[in-house]
Design a protein around this motif. Structure first.
Motif, mmCIF file in Angstrom:
data_model
loop_
_atom_site.group_PDB
_atom_site.id
_atom_site.type_symbol
_atom_site.label_atom_id
_atom_site.label_comp_id
_atom_site.label_asym_id
_atom_site.label_seq_id
_atom_site.Cartn_x
_atom_site.Cartn_y
_atom_site.Cartn_z
ATOM 1 N N ASN A 17 11.448 -3.074 8.065
ATOM 2 C CA ASN A 17 12.142 -3.896 7.380
ATOM 3 C C ASN A 17 13.071 -5.197 8.120
ATOM 4 O OD1 ASN A 17 13.803 -3.640 4.676
ATOM 5 N ND2 ASN A 17 15.251 -2.947 5.600
ATOM 6 N N ALA A 18 11.801 -6.025 8.035
ATOM 7 C CA ALA A 18 12.546 -7.560 9.145
ATOM 8 C C ALA A 18 12.564 -8.450 8.212
ATOM 9 C CB ALA A 18 10.969 -7.920 9.597
ATOM 10 N N PHE A 19 12.384 -7.955 6.438
ATOM 11 C CA PHE A 19 12.594 -9.242 5.537
ATOM 12 C C PHE A 19 13.358 -8.727 4.225
ATOM 13 C CE2 PHE A 19 9.181 -10.353 7.797
ATOM 14 C CZ PHE A 19 9.402 -10.862 8.318
ATOM 15 N N GLY A 20 13.988 -7.463 4.135
ATOM 16 C CA GLY A 20 14.079 -6.396 3.458
ATOM 17 C C GLY A 20 12.819 -6.194 2.573
ATOM 18 N N GLU A 21 12.181 -6.235 2.820
ATOM 19 C CA GLU A 21 11.153 -4.932 2.165
ATOM 20 C C GLU A 21 11.021 -3.691 2.863
ATOM 21 O OE1 GLU A 21 8.936 -5.759 6.288
ATOM 22 O OE2 GLU A 21 10.893 -6.194 5.380
ATOM 23 N N GLU A 22 11.930 -2.647 3.209
ATOM 24 C CA GLU A 22 11.834 -1.671 3.287
ATOM 25 C C GLU A 22 10.616 -0.920 3.332
ATOM 26 O OE1 GLU A 22 15.044 -0.206 1.254
ATOM 27 O OE2 GLU A 22 16.588 -1.638 1.866
ATOM 28 N N LEU A 23 9.444 -1.314 3.763
ATOM 29 C CA LEU A 23 7.994 -0.905 3.694
ATOM 30 C C LEU A 23 8.037 0.872 4.714
ATOM 31 C CD1 LEU A 23 4.990 -1.542 2.491
ATOM 32 C CD2 LEU A 23 5.093 -1.700 5.220
ATOM 33 N N ILE A 24 8.216 1.733 4.055
ATOM 34 C CA ILE A 24 7.693 2.999 5.125
ATOM 35 C C ILE A 24 6.772 3.617 4.893
ATOM 36 C CG2 ILE A 24 10.400 3.747 3.717
ATOM 37 C CD1 ILE A 24 9.230 5.746 2.283
ATOM 38 N N ILE A 25 6.458 4.440 5.616
ATOM 39 C CA ILE A 25 5.061 5.447 6.339
ATOM 40 C C ILE A 25 4.482 5.401 4.989
ATOM 41 C CG2 ILE A 25 3.641 7.278 7.371
ATOM 42 C CD1 ILE A 25 6.127 6.749 9.631
ATOM 43 N N GLU A 26 5.114 6.283 3.959
ATOM 44 C CA GLU A 26 4.572 6.861 2.668
ATOM 45 C C GLU A 26 3.909 5.600 1.822
ATOM 46 O OE1 GLU A 26 6.181 9.299 -1.046
ATOM 47 O OE2 GLU A 26 7.446 7.729 -0.497
ATOM 48 N N ASN A 27 4.704 4.332 2.098
ATOM 49 C CA ASN A 27 3.816 3.243 1.305
ATOM 50 C C ASN A 27 2.880 2.816 1.703
ATOM 51 O OD1 ASN A 27 7.028 1.901 1.064
ATOM 52 N ND2 ASN A 27 6.678 3.182 -0.445
ATOM 53 N N ASN A 49 -2.216 -5.620 -3.071
ATOM 54 C CA ASN A 49 -1.814 -5.362 -4.114
ATOM 55 C C ASN A 49 -1.293 -3.299 -4.015
ATOM 56 O OD1 ASN A 49 -2.617 -7.686 -4.848
ATOM 57 N ND2 ASN A 49 -4.799 -6.655 -5.305
ATOM 58 N N THR A 50 -1.629 -3.188 -3.420
ATOM 59 C CA THR A 50 -1.245 -1.472 -3.241
ATOM 60 C C THR A 50 0.599 -1.310 -3.073
ATOM 61 O OG1 THR A 50 -3.287 -0.727 -3.254
ATOM 62 C CG2 THR A 50 -1.327 1.007 -2.965
ATOM 63 N N LEU A 51 0.212 -1.714 -2.103
ATOM 64 C CA LEU A 51 1.789 -2.131 -1.632
ATOM 65 C C LEU A 51 3.039 -2.707 -2.298
ATOM 66 C CD1 LEU A 51 1.275 -3.474 2.279
ATOM 67 C CD2 LEU A 51 1.746 -0.648 1.309
ATOM 68 N N ARG A 52 2.237 -3.987 -3.392
ATOM 69 C CA ARG A 52 3.545 -4.220 -4.660
ATOM 70 C C ARG A 52 3.756 -3.176 -5.436
ATOM 71 N NH1 ARG A 52 2.238 -10.653 -4.951
ATOM 72 N NH2 ARG A 52 3.792 -10.319 -6.229
ATOM 73 N N ARG A 53 2.502 -2.283 -5.174
ATOM 74 C CA ARG A 53 3.062 -1.586 -6.713
ATOM 75 C C ARG A 53 3.662 -0.597 -6.107
ATOM 76 N NH1 ARG A 53 -0.461 2.800 -6.770
ATOM 77 N NH2 ARG A 53 -1.194 2.415 -6.180
#
Length: 505
Positions: free
Chosen positions: A373-383, A439-443
């Motif tokens: 979450n370095a840029f507000g993207e809140e990427l978690i392991i599930e993603n 693309n999948t992460l964006r989806r």
């Protein structure tokens, strides 16, 4: 051995009545667990400090007892490690589960009481068999052996009269005789602390067994099965074990490994896969519906009382916590547990989402400290795991391991994510893999998509495809082979990325 299969199957399947009871009465079951825990711990030192004798309900408990992390709770655990008793739980504590330490460089020691071993960990093991036999009543698990791939035990460095080790090793060392008879390898091999030597002995022994099941972390199971295939020359492992029918897995998401198991190791629809949620702190959930991958039934009568913190409130000093009757579907929650081993309102570090509330089913979505979450993207392991799985499917590959972290903004240079990925081969077209991942992460993550739109804050991911065996060698260097050790998937800093890059260069 078929008579034994019938007898054990009969007694274990009788447990389904109890499971159905807490499915029907989940809230009453949890209150019973809560009342029992508070009553039994009322005369412990911790219970006296927080007035357990006067606690009448969950609200009293939440108002009096603070939420704790391992670091804030450690002064109590340290005293138990050094031999003090009746500090957190009334019964004698002589075993400690040692965590893999993926979220912290220090090892974590979790008390394991006789009650938690019997009514949580062992109960979970019996119930997974119950649920499997309920789904597949003609199964013949007990006509062969079950392979358990576990860790090791050592003397407690604080008190030589007690032991510490992976929870898998603690469970195996204390199994009843009938259960030990049904598993392989022998206990003296299963508890070896040298992973390389253990692997060789397991390969030697298991070639001669009629193996019907395996229980293990997918990462280390893949290493074992690939080495075994290399040594025996079999096209797949059903040639070696024609009666194999069940792989029980946990600790990491199985989805990225599923195709590898189904096409390379066990190419048969008669082989089944069952997920469990068994951590150092307790046995929490078991898959009960084989049509719902990744979803598990929350086990509510194991001497564990659950609370949940909505992830949007996780950083608050005193976040409001929810009990199971207050949770909502598809929201991300951090888990708090209070247990019959003396953990009280303890943050275990995992996050879950509820996929059903009748009965209560969960899926693991990540770790409270494993995210980017370095840029507000809140990427978690599930993603991340969905992205990796989609990229592998698009390019015909199978993932072995991966990790990712941020590339920070410098001057006019925008940020991005840096990935290190190990597959069964390097992609012929790396750009296709990276594009599918992105693309999948964006989806699946709208915050990530917003930061990627027009390269607003995030540029295309940077990916290093490394040779097979890279992560194994890196974990070996760190002294973290086997057991419940696992590669950290995501980190909000560059510690792991830079360490691996330095290792391979």
């Amino acid at each position: 051995m078929s008579v034994l299969n019938d007898i054990l199957g009969f007694f274990i399947k009788r447990r389904i009545e109890r499971i159905n009871e807490f499915r029907i009465n989940p809230h009453d079951t949890q209150i019973q667990q809560f009342d029992s825990l508070i009553y039994k711990a009322r005369k412990t030192e911790f219970g006296k400090i927080y007035g357990y004798a006067d606690i009448r309900n969950v609200s009293d408990f939440q108002n009096r007892v603070p939420i704790v992390s391992y670091e804030t709770f450690y002064p109590y655990i340290e005293r138990v490690l050094k031999g003090e008793q009746n500090v957190l739980w009334p019964s004698t504590i002589s075993l400690f589960s040692k965590s893999s330490g993926t979220t912290n460089a220090k090892s974590k020691y979790i008390p394991v009481s006789d009650e938690s071993l019997e009514s949580c960990h062992y109960k979970g093991g019996k119930d997974l068999i119950t649920l499997y036999l309920t789904e597949y009543p003609e199964a013949k698990l007990f006509e062969g052996k079950g392979l358990s791939i576990g860790g090791s035990l050592q003397n407690n460095p604080f008190n030589s009269k007690t032991e510490v080790g992976d929870i898998s090793a603690i469970i195996m060392q204390n199994l009843p005789q009938w259960a030990e008879y049904l598993r392989t390898p022998p206990i003296e091999v299963a508890l070896m602390d040298n992973w390389g030597k253990k692997l060789s002995k397991m390969i030697e022994i298991c070639q001669k067994e009629n193996l019907t099941s395996i229980l293990g972390v997918p990462t280390w199971t893949v290493v074992f099965l690939e080495r075994l295939m290399e040594e025996t020359g079999h096209e797949n492992l059903l040639e070696l074990w024609p009666n194999f029918e069940l792989f029980v897995h946990g600790a990491v998401n199985f989805q990225p490994y599923r195709e590898l198991f189904k096409t390379k190791f066990f190419p048969s629809t008669d082989v089944h896969y069952l997920e469990i949620y068994n951590a150092s702190e307790g046995y929490f959930a078991v898959q009960d519906d084989f049509s719902k991958e990744g979803e598990m039934l929350l086990m509510l009568d194991y001497g564990v009382f659950y609370e949940f913190i909505p992830m949007e409130h996780i950083e608050e000093e005193h976040p409001k916590t929810l009990t199971i009757d207050q949770v909502e579907l598809d929201k991300n929650y951090a888990i708090l547990i209070s247990t019959n081993a003396g953990l009280w309102r303890y943050k275990i570090g995992d996050t879950v989402k509820f996929t059903s509330t009748s009965p209560y089913r969960i899926k693991i979505s990540g770790r409270t400290k494993h995210f980017i979450n370095a840029f507000g993207e809140e990427l978690i392991i599930e993603n991340a795991e969905k992205g990796i799985t989609a990229a592998c499917e698009a390019t015909g590959l199978s993932v072995k391991d991966f990790t990712a972290g941020p590339i920070y903004m410098q001057g006019k240079q925008k940020g991005s994510h840096e990935w290190i990925i190990e597959c069964n081969a390097k992609p012929e077209n790396p750009s296709e893999f990276i594009e599918k991942l992105d693309n999948t992460l964006r989806r699946v993550n709208s915050d990530y998509d917003a930061k990627r739109r027009g390269d607003l804050a995030l540029c295309m991911p940077k990916v290093h495809f490394v040779n097979e065996g890279t992560f194994y060698s890196w974990m070996e260097k760190r002294g973290k082979l086997g057991g419940q050790n696992k590669v950290p998937r995501l980190s909000n800093n560059r510690e792991f990325i830079e360490d691996i890059l330095a290792f391979i260069n």
